[in-house]
Design an enzyme around this catalytic site. Structure first.
Site, PDB file in Angstrom:
ATOM      1  N   HIS A 130       0.855  -1.194   0.000  1.00 15.84           N
ATOM      2  CA  HIS A 130       0.000   0.000   0.000  1.00 15.84           C
ATOM      3  C   HIS A 130       0.890   1.242   0.000  1.00 15.84           C
ATOM      4  O   HIS A 130       1.998   1.214   0.536  1.00 15.84           O
ATOM      5  CB  HIS A 130      -0.900   0.034   1.233  1.00 15.84           C
ATOM      6  N   THR A 181      15.687  -5.325   6.299  1.00 13.51           N
ATOM      7  CA  THR A 181      15.463  -4.065   5.591  1.00 13.51           C
ATOM      8  C   THR A 181      16.683  -3.613   4.800  1.00 13.51           C
ATOM      9  O   THR A 181      16.572  -2.698   3.985  1.00 13.51           O
ATOM     10  CB  THR A 181      15.090  -2.960   6.600  1.00 13.51           C
ATOM     11  N   ARG A 196      20.016  -7.551  12.350  1.00 12.10           N
ATOM     12  CA  ARG A 196      21.398  -7.095  12.573  1.00 12.10           C
ATOM     13  C   ARG A 196      22.355  -8.252  12.396  1.00 12.10           C
ATOM     14  O   ARG A 196      22.015  -9.415  12.641  1.00 12.10           O
ATOM     15  CB  ARG A 196      21.561  -6.522  13.986  1.00 12.10           C
TER      16      ARG A 196
END
Length: 203
Positions: A130, A181, A196
């Site tokens: 979205h 990410t 991490r």
């Protein structure tokens, strides 16, 4: 129809029936959505495959699709879902890869290498699903997307999420429940939200 053609049809039908109903249904799903079929695939339950006109889904040999809870030690919350949701979207899955109750959804490009293990409930997406702007969010206008690349021999732990624009190097390990990410180096073990670096898996 020649005798040779009839014999081939009978042999093919026998192989499909002996492989069980999941394989027969999966074959129908693949043909319906224009996904190339390979007899080396292994099905445990029926996956969900979908591509829009102009999208592509390419799957290598000896790929296993686990879509039934009893075939995964951690259980499943869904079947395998593979979706190319936009014209020009491309999903490529390499040989000898195992998929367990995961979601792979692309509007741009997702490349998964060979001998990759994708755990139960993993989400791999090259888009935000979205828009971030509140006024556009409901209608999925201008959704951002960047390619995702997963190298050979990667292990994605259960319930992990691989977000848009990420490249995961070969033989890396993503811990269960992690949210990736940023890029992951080859042979790295990463975990957490956001994920991490923990250590090199060769140590």
């Amino acid at each position: 129809m020649s005798f040779r053609t009839l014999r081939r049809i009978i042999q093919w039908t026998g192989r499909m029936i002996s492989s069980g109903p999941s394989r027969i249904c999966a074959y129908s799903v693949c043909r319906w959505h224009g996904v190339g079929w390979d007899r080396t695939w292994i099905f445990r339950g029926l996956p969900v495959l979908h591509k829009v006109a102009g999208g592509t889904i390419r799957i290598g040999q000896n790929v296993t699709f686990i879509s039934q809870c009893r075939h995964n030690s951690w259980g499943l919350i869904q079947p395998v879902v593979i979706m190319a949701r936009r014209t020009g979207a491309a999903i490529t899955i390499g040989d000898d890869t195992g998929l367990s109750g995961c979601t792979i959804t692309a509007i741009n490009r997702i490349e998964i290498g060979k001998e990759v293990l994708v755990g139960s409930g993993v989400v791999i997406t090259d888009n935000d699903a979205h828009p971030l702007e509140p006024q556009n969010r409901r209608y999925r206008q201008e959704v951002a997307g960047k390619p995702v690349v997963i190298g050979d021999g990667v292990f994605l732990g259960a319930r992990s999420i691989i977000l848009k624009g990420v490249t995961i190097g070969e033989h890396a390990i993503v811990g269960a429940g992690s949210v990736v990410t940023c890029d992951v180096p080859p042979y790295a073990i990463v975990a957490g939200n956001p994920a991490r670096f923990v250590r090199d898996c060769r140590q």
